[in-house]
Design a protein around this motif. Structure first.
Motif, PDB file in Angstrom:
ATOM      1  N   GLY A  63       0.835  -1.191   0.000  1.00  0.00           N
ATOM      2  CA  GLY A  63       0.000   0.000   0.000  1.00  0.00           C
ATOM      3  C   GLY A  63       0.862   1.230   0.000  1.00  0.00           C
ATOM      4  N   GLU A  64       0.217   2.371   0.198  1.00  0.00           N
ATOM      5  CA  GLU A  64       0.977   3.619   0.234  1.00  0.00           C
ATOM      6  C   GLU A  64       0.225   4.666   1.026  1.00  0.00           C
ATOM      7  OE1 GLU A  64       1.246   5.733  -3.481  1.00  0.00           O
ATOM      8  OE2 GLU A  64      -0.565   4.764  -4.251  1.00  0.00           O
ATOM      9  N   VAL A  65       0.978   5.541   1.686  1.00  0.00           N
ATOM     10  CA  VAL A  65       0.387   6.653   2.419  1.00  0.00           C
ATOM     11  C   VAL A  65      -0.146   7.667   1.410  1.00  0.00           C
ATOM     12  CG1 VAL A  65       0.828   8.548   4.024  1.00  0.00           C
ATOM     13  CG2 VAL A  65       1.939   6.328   4.384  1.00  0.00           C
ATOM     14  N   LEU A  66      -1.386   8.062   1.581  1.00  0.00           N
ATOM     15  CA  LEU A  66      -2.022   9.025   0.682  1.00  0.00           C
ATOM     16  C   LEU A  66      -2.164  10.401   1.302  1.00  0.00           C
ATOM     17  CD1 LEU A  66      -4.910   6.761  -0.692  1.00  0.00           C
ATOM     18  CD2 LEU A  66      -2.689   7.234  -1.769  1.00  0.00           C
ATOM     19  N   GLU A  67      -2.334  10.439   2.621  1.00  0.00           N
ATOM     20  CA  GLU A  67      -2.522  11.711   3.320  1.00  0.00           C
ATOM     21  C   GLU A  67      -1.987  11.576   4.734  1.00  0.00           C
ATOM     22  OE1 GLU A  67      -6.183  14.929   4.150  1.00  0.00           O
ATOM     23  OE2 GLU A  67      -6.580  12.974   3.221  1.00  0.00           O
ATOM     24  N   LEU A  68      -1.209  12.535   5.153  1.00  0.00           N
ATOM     25  CA  LEU A  68      -0.631  12.517   6.496  1.00  0.00           C
ATOM     26  C   LEU A  68      -0.617  13.940   7.027  1.00  0.00           C
ATOM     27  CD1 LEU A  68       0.693  10.671   8.633  1.00  0.00           C
ATOM     28  CD2 LEU A  68       2.906  11.286   7.651  1.00  0.00           C
ATOM     29  N   ALA A  75      -4.381   8.728   5.968  1.00  0.00           N
ATOM     30  CA  ALA A  75      -5.091   7.950   4.945  1.00  0.00           C
ATOM     31  C   ALA A  75      -4.085   7.164   4.126  1.00  0.00           C
ATOM     32  CB  ALA A  75      -5.914   8.868   4.039  1.00  0.00           C
ATOM     33  N   PHE A  76      -4.479   5.955   3.738  1.00  0.00           N
ATOM     34  CA  PHE A  76      -3.561   5.129   2.955  1.00  0.00           C
ATOM     35  C   PHE A  76      -4.341   4.135   2.102  1.00  0.00           C
ATOM     36  CE2 PHE A  76      -4.004   3.333   7.230  1.00  0.00           C
ATOM     37  CZ  PHE A  76      -4.348   2.017   6.980  1.00  0.00           C
ATOM     38  N   ARG A  77      -3.666   3.665   1.081  1.00  0.00           N
ATOM     39  CA  ARG A  77      -4.206   2.607   0.222  1.00  0.00           C
ATOM     40  C   ARG A  77      -3.713   1.261   0.716  1.00  0.00           C
ATOM     41  NH1 ARG A  77      -1.995  -0.341  -3.492  1.00  0.00           N
ATOM     42  NH2 ARG A  77      -0.133   0.972  -3.643  1.00  0.00           N
ATOM     43  N   TRP A  78      -4.621   0.299   0.748  1.00  0.00           N
ATOM     44  CA  TRP A  78      -4.285  -1.087   1.074  1.00  0.00           C
ATOM     45  C   TRP A  78      -4.852  -1.934  -0.059  1.00  0.00           C
ATOM     46  CZ3 TRP A  78      -6.022  -3.916   6.216  1.00  0.00           C
ATOM     47  CH2 TRP A  78      -5.464  -5.195   6.234  1.00  0.00           C
ATOM     48  N   ASN A  79      -3.973  -2.446  -0.915  1.00  0.00           N
ATOM     49  CA  ASN A  79      -4.402  -3.081  -2.167  1.00  0.00           C
ATOM     50  C   ASN A  79      -5.244  -2.069  -2.949  1.00  0.00           C
ATOM     51  OD1 ASN A  79      -3.078  -5.544  -1.828  1.00  0.00           O
ATOM     52  ND2 ASN A  79      -4.758  -6.414  -0.672  1.00  0.00           N
ATOM     53  N   THR A  80      -6.505  -2.405  -3.227  1.00  0.00           N
ATOM     54  CA  THR A  80      -7.363  -1.482  -3.965  1.00  0.00           C
ATOM     55  C   THR A  80      -8.250  -0.653  -3.044  1.00  0.00           C
ATOM     56  OG1 THR A  80      -9.057  -3.189  -4.225  1.00  0.00           O
ATOM     57  CG2 THR A  80      -7.412  -2.991  -5.986  1.00  0.00           C
ATOM     58  N   ARG A 222     -16.482 -18.201  -7.086  1.00  0.00           N
ATOM     59  CA  ARG A 222     -15.256 -17.505  -7.501  1.00  0.00           C
ATOM     60  C   ARG A 222     -14.425 -17.157  -6.276  1.00  0.00           C
ATOM     61  NH1 ARG A 222     -19.389 -14.777 -10.441  1.00  0.00           N
ATOM     62  NH2 ARG A 222     -19.371 -15.269 -12.674  1.00  0.00           N
ATOM     63  N   HIS A 223     -13.122 -17.098  -6.497  1.00  0.00           N
ATOM     64  CA  HIS A 223     -12.216 -16.650  -5.430  1.00  0.00           C
ATOM     65  C   HIS A 223     -11.255 -15.615  -5.990  1.00  0.00           C
ATOM     66  CE1 HIS A 223      -9.870 -16.687  -1.749  1.00  0.00           C
ATOM     67  NE2 HIS A 223      -8.803 -16.689  -2.517  1.00  0.00           N
ATOM     68  N   ASP A 224     -11.183 -14.470  -5.313  1.00  0.00           N
ATOM     69  CA  ASP A 224     -10.244 -13.404  -5.648  1.00  0.00           C
ATOM     70  C   ASP A 224      -9.311 -13.244  -4.457  1.00  0.00           C
ATOM     71  OD1 ASP A 224      -9.138 -10.660  -5.612  1.00  0.00           O
ATOM     72  OD2 ASP A 224     -10.380 -10.336  -7.379  1.00  0.00           O
ATOM     73  N   PRO A 225      -7.982 -13.320  -4.663  1.00  0.00           N
ATOM     74  CA  PRO A 225      -7.063 -13.251  -3.521  1.00  0.00           C
ATOM     75  C   PRO A 225      -7.146 -11.937  -2.748  1.00  0.00           C
ATOM     76  CG  PRO A 225      -5.874 -13.161  -5.616  1.00  0.00           C
ATOM     77  CD  PRO A 225      -7.280 -13.537  -5.933  1.00  0.00           C
ATOM     78  N   GLU A 226      -7.681 -10.875  -3.373  1.00  0.00           N
ATOM     79  CA  GLU A 226      -7.794  -9.595  -2.672  1.00  0.00           C
ATOM     80  C   GLU A 226      -9.185  -9.349  -2.109  1.00  0.00           C
ATOM     81  OE1 GLU A 226      -6.503  -6.398  -5.126  1.00  0.00           O
ATOM     82  OE2 GLU A 226      -4.436  -7.113  -5.259  1.00  0.00           O
ATOM     83  N   GLN A 227     -10.215  -9.983  -2.692  1.00  0.00           N
ATOM     84  CA  GLN A 227     -11.585  -9.695  -2.276  1.00  0.00           C
ATOM     85  C   GLN A 227     -12.285 -10.866  -1.602  1.00  0.00           C
ATOM     86  OE1 GLN A 227     -12.483  -6.690  -2.361  1.00  0.00           O
ATOM     87  NE2 GLN A 227     -10.970  -5.842  -3.775  1.00  0.00           N
ATOM     88  N   GLY A 228     -11.734 -12.061  -1.703  1.00  0.00           N
ATOM     89  CA  GLY A 228     -12.342 -13.202  -1.051  1.00  0.00           C
ATOM     90  C   GLY A 228     -13.158 -14.072  -1.992  1.00  0.00           C
ATOM     91  N   THR A 229     -14.031 -14.883  -1.401  1.00  0.00           N
ATOM     92  CA  THR A 229     -14.806 -15.883  -2.135  1.00  0.00           C
ATOM     93  C   THR A 229     -16.262 -15.447  -2.241  1.00  0.00           C
ATOM     94  OG1 THR A 229     -13.333 -17.585  -1.267  1.00  0.00           O
ATOM     95  CG2 THR A 229     -15.410 -18.333  -2.216  1.00  0.00           C
ATOM     96  N   THR A 230     -16.863 -15.691  -3.407  1.00  0.00           N
ATOM     97  CA  THR A 230     -18.266 -15.334  -3.611  1.00  0.00           C
ATOM     98  C   THR A 230     -18.991 -16.470  -4.316  1.00  0.00           C
ATOM     99  OG1 THR A 230     -17.765 -14.275  -5.736  1.00  0.00           O
ATOM    100  CG2 THR A 230     -17.846 -12.854  -3.792  1.00  0.00           C
ATOM    101  N   VAL A 231     -20.307 -16.456  -4.176  1.00  0.00           N
ATOM    102  CA  VAL A 231     -21.162 -17.320  -4.974  1.00  0.00           C
ATOM    103  C   VAL A 231     -22.150 -16.420  -5.710  1.00  0.00           C
ATOM    104  CG1 VAL A 231     -22.741 -17.717  -3.006  1.00  0.00           C
ATOM    105  CG2 VAL A 231     -22.793 -19.235  -4.996  1.00  0.00           C
ATOM    106  N   GLU A 232     -22.307 -16.687  -7.002  1.00  0.00           N
ATOM    107  CA  GLU A 232     -23.324 -16.001  -7.796  1.00  0.00           C
ATOM    108  C   GLU A 232     -24.335 -17.044  -8.258  1.00  0.00           C
ATOM    109  OE1 GLU A 232     -23.926 -13.248 -11.823  1.00  0.00           O
ATOM    110  OE2 GLU A 232     -21.923 -13.488 -10.921  1.00  0.00           O
TER     111      GLU A 232
END
Length: 283
Positions: A63-68, A75-80, A222-232
């Motif tokens: 991630g990255e610091v966005l506001e300090l 404020a910071f970004r963590w993945n998306t 479906r499984h997304d390593p950043e968002q987790g597992t879902t069922v549609e």
């Protein structure tokens, strides 16, 4: 105070407020210094200038610091995702306003429940008292899912569609729960209002499709390593008059399936709730 779910610039945002009876300087250290974050934040945090790293026992992300703006905004970004801590002056200490811009709305229920626990751990750390992590997660997640409307189905033409969060369950585990290891159409794929028919497609552990007298039903995992597992779940309904019943039946069905992923596999079929939801969806 419970979390709120909002949409800002088209993205889902969780918002939390906590009145903390401690000085802004003390709270600022607790939300910005890695040595303090380790006592309540869900990942181990490293900060090197603007670069950030978030580590779990079996994974890590950047991630990255966005506001300090000490001691007011961090404020910071963590993945998306984007997390923002704002400290506002208050007669009794300071008001923490915490927002989390989510990468996917379906995760809001479990994320809100998780942050409630983390913020409780933060309050315990600030007060220098022990904190015991909860072990029961299903109830808090279910309450947020209902409150945010994440259990609601939608209609697109003849298609009834639901997308439900399954947290981080591995696909193989979800498929085993779904099928019970049996060949053919598993019992969990149909329900009293949508009787089973011939299987038309199967691709373990991601897809099962079958025909029913009420129309074709498609389960996709479906499984997304950043968002987790879902069922549609998609049900192409043959008779438009059946749509409210299909919505109600799958609404309840997916509630029970979500509970089953947490070990509650013996919930009875709630006929009264199906009737109530059928009326609501039909209004």
């Amino acid at each position: 105070m419970s979390a709120e779910l909002r949409r800002i610039d088209g993205r889902p945002v969780l918002r939390f407020e906590r009145l903390l009876r401690h000085s802004p300087a003390k709270v600022w250290r607790a939300v910005t210094e890695p040595a303090e974050l380790k006592h309540w934040f869900p990942a181990e945090v490293e900060i090197d200038g603007k670069a950030m790293r978030f580590a779990f026992p079996d994974s890590a992300s950047d991630g990255e610091v966005l506001e300090l703006d000490p001691p007011r905004v961090f404020a910071f970004r963590w993945n998306t995702d984007v997390l923002r801590f704002e400290l506002l002056p208050h007669d009794e200490g300071c008001l923490l306003v915490f927002t989390h811009v989510l990468g996917a709305e379906h995760s809001a229920g479990r994320t809100a429940a998780g942050w409630d626990t983390c913020l409780a751990a933060l309050e315990a750390r600030l007060a220098d008292r022990p904190f015991e992590q909860p072990t029961a997660w299903l109830g808090p997640m279910e309450r947020y899912v209902r409150r945010f409307g994440l259990d609601e189905g939608r209609v697109d033409g003849r298609d009834v569609r639901f997308v439900r969060d399954l947290v981080w369950k591995p696909l193989d585990e979800v498929w085993e729960l779904f099928t019970g290891g049996a060949a053919g159409l598993p019992a969990r794929a149909a329900n009293p209002h949508v009787p089973p028919g011939p299987v038309t497609a199967v691709e373990p552990p991601r897809l099962l499709e079958f025909d029913s007298p009420t129309g074709r039903v498609r389960w996709e995992f479906r499984h997304d390593p950043e968002q987790g597992t879902t069922v549609e779940l998609t049900h192409t309904v043959e008779d438009p008059a059946f749509v409210p019943t299909a919505l109600a039946a799958w609404h309840v069905h997916l509630e029970r399936f979500f509970a089953a992923t947490f070990g509650e596999t013996d919930r009875p079929w709630p006929a009264e709730r199906v009737a109530e939801l059928t009326e609501r969806y039909g209004s």
